[in-house]
Design an enzyme around this catalytic site. Sequence first.
Site, PDB file in Angstrom:
ATOM      1  N   PHE A   1      96.404 119.547 -49.110  1.00 41.00           N
ATOM      2  CA  PHE A   1      95.664 119.658 -47.856  1.00 41.00           C
ATOM      3  C   PHE A   1      94.557 118.616 -47.719  1.00 41.00           C
ATOM      4  O   PHE A   1      93.865 118.582 -46.742  1.00 41.00           O
ATOM      5  CB  PHE A   1      95.050 121.049 -47.738  1.00 41.00           C
ATOM      6  CG  PHE A   1      96.075 122.134 -47.662  1.00 41.00           C
ATOM      7  CD1 PHE A   1      96.981 122.169 -46.622  1.00 41.00           C
ATOM      8  CD2 PHE A   1      96.144 123.124 -48.625  1.00 41.00           C
ATOM      9  CE1 PHE A   1      97.936 123.168 -46.540  1.00 41.00           C
ATOM     10  CE2 PHE A   1      97.090 124.121 -48.547  1.00 41.00           C
ATOM     11  CZ  PHE A   1      97.990 124.145 -47.500  1.00 41.00           C
ATOM     12  N   GLY A   2      94.348 117.805 -48.750  1.00 43.50           N
ATOM     13  CA  GLY A   2      93.297 116.792 -48.646  1.00 43.50           C
ATOM     14  C   GLY A   2      92.571 116.592 -49.963  1.00 43.50           C
ATOM     15  O   GLY A   2      92.962 117.156 -50.984  1.00 43.50           O
TER      16      GLY A   2
ATOM     17  N   ASP B   1     100.924 127.745 -52.036  1.00 45.26           N
ATOM     18  CA  ASP B   1     100.828 126.563 -52.888  1.00 45.26           C
ATOM     19  C   ASP B   1     100.147 126.910 -54.204  1.00 45.26           C
ATOM     20  O   ASP B   1      99.243 126.228 -54.663  1.00 45.26           O
ATOM     21  CB  ASP B   1     100.088 125.430 -52.168  1.00 45.26           C
ATOM     22  CG  ASP B   1     100.305 124.083 -52.858  1.00 45.26           C
ATOM     23  OD1 ASP B   1     101.232 123.984 -53.686  1.00 45.26           O
ATOM     24  OD2 ASP B   1      99.544 123.145 -52.584  1.00 45.26           O
TER      25      ASP B   1
END
Length: 785
Positions: A478-479, A592
């Site tokens: 996600f980053g 995840d």
Amino acid sequence: MVSPGGTFALGFFNIKEDSMRSYLGIWYKEVVPMTVVWVANRNHPLNDSSGLLKITDKGLLLLLNNNNSIFWSSNSSSNLTQQPVALLLDTGNLIVNTSNKDSEYTLWQSFDYPFDTLLPGMKLGSDLTSGLTRNLKSQNSPGDPSKGNYTFQLDIVGYPQLCIRNGESISYCSGSWNGLRFGGIPQLKQNTIYHYYFVYRKEEIYYTFELLNSSVYSRFVLSADGIMTRYVWSVENQSWTPYLKLPNDFCDDYARCGPYGKCNEDNSPPCECLNGTVPKVPEEWNHTNWSNGCTRTNPLSCNGDGFKKFTGLKLPDTHRTSWLNNSMSLDKCAKLCMNNCSCMAYAALDIIKEAAGGCLMWYGELINIRVLSDPQQDFYVRMSKKDSDEEEKLEGKSGIPKMQIIVFSSVLVIVIMILCISLILYKRKKNQKNYRNMRGNTEENQEEELDLPYFDMATLISAANNFSTNNILGKGGFGAVYKGVLKDGREIAVKRLSENSRQGLQEFKSEVMHVVKLQHRNLVRLLGCCIQGEERILVYEFMPNKSLDYFIFDEERGKLLDWPKRFVIIIGIARGLLYLHQDSRHRIVHRDLKAGNVLLDDEMNAKISDFGLARSLAGNENEANTATVVGTYGYLSPEYLIDGIFSTKSDVYSFGVLVLEIVTGKRNRGFNNENHRFNLLGHVWTLFIDGKCSEIVDGSIRDDDESNLSGIVRAIHVGLLCVQRSAEDRPSMSYALMMLSSEWTLPQPKMPGFFVERDPVGETSASRNTVVSVNEVTISVLHPR
Ligand SMILES: *[C@@H]1O[C@H](CO)[C@@H](O)[C@H](O)[C@H]1NC(C)=O
Ligand SMILES: *[C@@H]1O[C@H](CO)[C@@H](O)[C@H](O)[C@H]1NC(C)=O
Ligand SMILES: *[C@@H]1O[C@H](CO)[C@@H](O)[C@H](O)[C@H]1NC(C)=O
Ligand SMILES: *[C@@H]1O[C@H](CO)[C@@H](O)[C@H](O)[C@H]1NC(C)=O
């Protein structure tokens, strides 16, 4: 005649030196006093001390006296030409065999005609093809082996349970099998002495047990007064130690509190009506005559009814009118029950399988309910709309109406006070809000914004050193995550979301809103967020000890985590995940879960991170479908990777992979072995099936203590159950957690979801389309269905 291993002896015996009554029986050879486990001629003792056991050409066993009159016969016969032989096996089973080189065929066995004792390997129950039923029959009295009044049987009317009968009437029933044990016997647990099994097939239904160490004797006996007791022979004390007793207490007596009554051993008087019901005949009830039980407070109206959930109780008796389907989901079960006005209650049949745990329904009155310490099974009782769960909130605990009025009126006063205070607060905040809006902050959706903790972009830039690459803690799907220090010295982790994971503003805010509310010691806390222009930033508490992958996949650092520490981490992850799946208000699927997303606090406690953008499932939705598969190769379950279906069971799969990685110190992805091309899951599974899974245990935990091995093997076993190919076969997190911390016998794991992996591709998040096209070359499954 003595059995080959010397455990049992077959011969004639007298009771109490009474030579006028002699029996042919089997007893433990070494045990004093003599413990008889089987008697041939229980109802027809020989009237002098001379007897003869003879086997005929046709394989019939005959018990004769001096005058050749028959006192007992084995009821077996055949037309076979081989000479039959009688053998006493070391299990205590007397059999008649025809044996030649090609075939061996048992004509008759004493295990099919039990006395009052269940021995290891004996089947209590019915053979549905031959019609043979094996029950225990009590002795008439302690000195008299003739048939007494009591029978111990596996009752197969309804869903099977163990019952004791006195003549025709039932005196005890154990509650139906629930996948783990008979529901009403919480003491029945897998243990170090014996394993028990319940077999439910088209051809036969039975209960049996086997000893884990055949030199430790255990037997299950029905006494002349109708009590089943399991005994274990204590070599030290040279005596039989009682181990389990049925019935065990007052509340175990059948239907003790009548219909809709529940029995609680800790209360006085023990009988109470279920919530939503009142005594049927109050005068009797108050004079401790509970047999008429209770009746619903408000009558049922069929179409306008609801259900009320009951927990902590033994399920009602299934002997009378129950119906079952062992593949139906609970939701379907509820609907079916609702649509049939004579359905009074329903429950899941099997607590292991959960979602597809089958359906059990009751027609008629609900009896034999009691309070249990550890029942693990809920049931839902049909009640009028008024008494069902939808209206439960106002219901006081006590049944006295006056109390209710007092409680109700005080509740009313409090509610009014709270309303006034909130109104005042709301007005104040609204003023603040207007003020903010005047400053140019133009977000809509006022209520939400009010308690969303915001961080200023400037604050974060300075805290994270202008998002310098030196501050990067890690990069995830996600980053990137940066370390930051706030002005007050508090350390934080700042996650700057990448463009792919950006969602609409409102969607983002509402997700942050509810994630902020999730608090659990095994979840990393989200402190707040920052929204500026296109930037979406999440602020978490900082975890000093990095993430799990930093340790377990490194040979040196791996040594810092011994098995007990790793076990605590596994349990921690399981608890955190369970909270997301079950306990929080929204059901959340992480999507995840991987070693890199399990952070460690200063005491090496596991904290799950990155659930911030996990999708939540609507209240009773069990799975959902997505166009974008996010996650990490190696942790993705087949149904998610291939069909984009995610559910709590896809998290369970990732959890299983993680457990196996923690135990082996190897990554699932990129695992290789010179002998085959299996991935880690396939490799562990094949070793497990061969009983050699200790070979794969991480070197740094294998050496430290031999005594850990059984726990480690158990963790591998649970891990394998979690990665089974079919989502339905995987346990829920609550069950996985229970299995990890118990000593039950676990079911055999089926083949894992992915078995073989070739041509590894780097860990990435990917959109569904790429996954599908990459899938063809990266992953192949050994046995596609
Ligand atoms: C012996 O077998 C017959 C027929 O199979 C059966 O009816 C009878 O009940 C059996 N007797 C015993 C003692 O099992
Ligand atoms: C089985 O039990 C006997 C007697 O208690 C003991 O000596 C022996 O070591 C046990 N065997 C195993 C494999 O545990
Ligand atoms: C049991 O339930 C399953 C799933 O709902 C259904 O397909 C099946 O027909 C049912 N069996 C019976 C005997 O009702
Ligand atoms: C309700 O269940 C009973 C018992 O199984 C059955 O006899 C009856 O036909 C059912 N009624 C309906 C409407 O399905």
